[in-house]
Design a protein around this motif. Structure first.
Motif, PDB file in Angstrom:
ATOM      1  N   LYS A 133       0.801  -1.223   0.000  1.00 49.13           N
ATOM      2  CA  LYS A 133       0.000   0.000   0.000  1.00 49.13           C
ATOM      3  C   LYS A 133       0.839   1.280   0.000  1.00 49.13           C
ATOM      4  CE  LYS A 133      -4.031  -2.119   2.213  1.00 49.13           C
ATOM      5  NZ  LYS A 133      -5.003  -2.043   3.315  1.00 49.13           N
ATOM      6  N   THR A 140       3.751   3.891  -1.828  1.00 44.58           N
ATOM      7  CA  THR A 140       4.112   4.363  -3.165  1.00 44.58           C
ATOM      8  C   THR A 140       5.573   4.790  -3.146  1.00 44.58           C
ATOM      9  OG1 THR A 140       3.407   6.627  -2.680  1.00 44.58           O
ATOM     10  CG2 THR A 140       1.769   5.155  -3.670  1.00 44.58           C
ATOM     11  N   SER A 200       8.840   6.949  -5.497  1.00 41.87           N
ATOM     12  CA  SER A 200       9.300   7.765  -6.619  1.00 41.87           C
ATOM     13  C   SER A 200      10.812   7.939  -6.512  1.00 41.87           C
ATOM     14  CB  SER A 200       8.629   9.132  -6.592  1.00 41.87           C
ATOM     15  OG  SER A 200       9.091   9.935  -7.661  1.00 41.87           O
ATOM     16  N   ALA A 210       9.991   5.285  -9.925  1.00 39.90           N
ATOM     17  CA  ALA A 210       9.392   3.957  -9.927  1.00 39.90           C
ATOM     18  C   ALA A 210      10.421   2.861 -10.176  1.00 39.90           C
ATOM     19  CB  ALA A 210       8.301   3.891 -10.990  1.00 39.90           C
ATOM     20  N   VAL A 234       9.880   6.715  -0.454  1.00 38.09           N
ATOM     21  CA  VAL A 234       8.775   5.772  -0.249  1.00 38.09           C
ATOM     22  C   VAL A 234       7.782   6.408   0.716  1.00 38.09           C
ATOM     23  CG1 VAL A 234       8.123   3.437   0.435  1.00 38.09           C
ATOM     24  CG2 VAL A 234      10.389   3.864  -0.542  1.00 38.09           C
ATOM     25  N   GLU A 294       0.978   4.306   3.307  1.00 36.69           N
ATOM     26  CA  GLU A 294      -0.436   4.641   3.108  1.00 36.69           C
ATOM     27  C   GLU A 294      -0.860   5.798   4.000  1.00 36.69           C
ATOM     28  OE1 GLU A 294      -4.742   2.296   2.976  1.00 36.69           O
ATOM     29  OE2 GLU A 294      -3.147   1.587   4.308  1.00 36.69           O
TER      30      GLU A 294
END
Length: 501
Positions: free
Chosen positions: A215, A217, A219, A221, A238, A241
């Motif tokens: 959960k 994200t 950048s 990627a 990173v 959530e």
């Protein structure tokens, strides 16, 4: 009668006035029940109408103000733009109004921040509808003559969001990466090593592939090419959530060197002469026991050579080492057996001391880490003990074994003299520092891969200030230096590789 009517009129007016004032009182909004909470979203920033950032993950905190009903406190933590960090923005109170199911709020505050920012006027306006929020924040930085505008759009968090923000696995599938990345979770560093033959162009297009917390994200990627040339660091952010952020810095920690021998090309030695033979290239680094067998050939020995090219090898050609029966050859000068020997160094024939003929080692300016390759081995049937020329024993029950090893040793002694290890002391010299030795020298019918670590000998360690030699030594009979082995024992080797740094 008139007096009574006056009192009745006064009573009606007072009731009417009281009712009217009660109707004008503001309602109490459900700030703590509906509006207060943590909102996660994205922030966009512009300075003097010039955008300087967008999609910046941020949290905004809304709580009930202590100043009174229908007022909230807004907090935006770690607000920064460019090289300036304004720290925590807090506006309290902000007046709340309700219209058509949405709540709007406005407020302003003067903040005194660290130099060179100084005094700033901050204005806030925003709207909350359901679980979504939209805010405009204006900051007048008088000292810098800048008008900073931040726009935030987010949604209210439930409190059950995952807090984990980690890179759990990180790999780079590239031929120039010699040591896969290692994640130091405590420091947030990801380091790996590359081949020192890699150019800047090679390092500009490495594609890290990694996994992150569920959960979360990240950048940039996974799988996107990054530039690690020239000592550059690539930063990965990173976001969990719940908005918790973890930053990792990936970089090259050092370079490593590969010393490779493929045995695909061979050079002829003593061309056209009776003792003509072939040697694997490069001939200035690799040598064999063929030179000694060549001397026997000039004296009439016709038993062939102990090291030959195996054209149908593991990949391309390989080197085949064979233990030869040489009893009586060279008018009795030769030992009973001559094992196939392949090594780094030179063969300088010494009839009076045959073990001194093999001068092992080439200059090596790295710290060796591992020695790997592939091999096959078939022991011969007639085991011969030729250690005593006058009493040669044959057909012994001993089963032959092969020998594969690499030795790092000091190239200069304490008095500044060159050190050269030979068949006498390659396995025992005090100048040896580290060794990589194949422990299993038994028969291997199929191609077998080995990867041997270099282990420091007791009391020894690599010292970059010293000069070293590296000896790779292979024999079709492990006790060939003692003139023991089985006739026709055959060792085939290929794809040797020394990894150093």
């Amino acid at each position: 009668m008139k007096k009574n009517l006056f009192y009745l009129f006064a009573l009606i007016c007072s009731v009417s006035l009281f009712t009217s004032c009660s109707d004008d009182d503001d309602p109490v909004y459900p700030i703590e029940e509906e509006l207060a909470g943590t909102y996660k979203g994205e922030l966009g920033i512009s300075v003097n109408d010039t955008p300087i950032g967008s999609g910046i993950l941020q949290k905004v905190y809304i709580s009930k103000s202590a100043s009174g009903n229908n007022q909230v406190k807004l907090e935006l933590k770690n607000f920064s733009f460019g090289d300036f960090n304004l720290g925590d923005i807090q506006v309290d109170p902000c007046a709340v109004k309700e219209q058509n199911g949405a709540y709007s709020f406005t407020g302003s505050q003067n903040l005194n921040l660290a130099a060179p920012i100084g005094s700033c006027d901050v204005t806030v306006s925003g709207t909350i509808k359901g679980n979504t929020i939209s805010i405009n924040i204006g900051v007048t930085v008088t000292a810098l003559q800048q008008e900073v505008v931040a726009k935030f759009d987010g949604s209210k968090m439930t409190g059950n969001e995952s807090k984990e923000a980690k890179i759990t696995d990180f790999t780079i599938d590239n031929e120039f990466v010699t040591e896969q990345p290692v994640i130091n979770e405590a420091s947030g560093e990801i380091t790996f090593k590359v081949n020192d033959a890699a150019t800047d162009d090679d390092l500009k297009a490495l594609k890290p592939v990694f996994k992150i917390s569920e959960k979360a994200t990240v950048s940039p990627a996974s799988g996107v090419a990054q530039d690690f040339s020239g000592g550059k660091t690539v930063t990965y952010t990173v976001v969990a959530e719940d908005g918790t952020t973890k930053v990792y810095a990936a970089s090259i920690a050092g370079s490593q060197n590969f010393l490779k021998y493929s045995f695909d090309t061979w050079a002829i030695q003593h061309e056209g002469l009776r003792n003509e033979y072939w040697n694997p290239e490069p001939v200035n680094e690799l040598s064999t026991s063929n030179e000694g067998a060549g001397l026997l050939a000039t004296l009439g020995f016709k038993g062939g050579y102990p090291v030959v090219e195996e054209k149908d090898g593991y990949s391309g050609s390989s080197a085949k080492l064979i233990t030869l029966y040489t009893k009586g050859a060279g008018f009795g000068m030769a030992p009973a057996i001559t094992s196939g020997s392949l090594f780094t160094g030179i063969f300088a024939t010494n009839p009076s001391d045959q073990l001194k003929s093999t001068q092992f080692g080439i200059p090596y300016a790295k710290k060796p880490l591992s020695f790997k390759g592939v091999y096959k081995y078939t022991p011969g049937d007639n085991y011969v003990d030729g250690s005593d020329k006058k009493n040669v024993l044959e057909n012994l029950e001993t089963v032959d074994e092969c020998s594969i090893m690499a030795v790092l040793y000091e190239a200069v002694d304490g008095e500044g003299n060159e050190v050269i290890l030979t068949g006498h002391d390659i396995a025992s010299s005090e100048y040896r520092v580290a060794v990589a030795v194949l422990q299993d020298g038994t028969a291997k019918a199929d191609w077998t891969t080995f990867e041997l670590p270099f282990n420091d000998l007791e009391g020894k360690s690599y010292d970059a200030s010293k000069s070293y030699k590296l000896a790779i030594v292979c024999s079709s009979s492990k006790d060939g230096a003692a003139f023991k082995g089985a006739v026709n024992s055959t060792l085939i080797v290929d794809n040797f590789e020394i990894l150093g740094e």
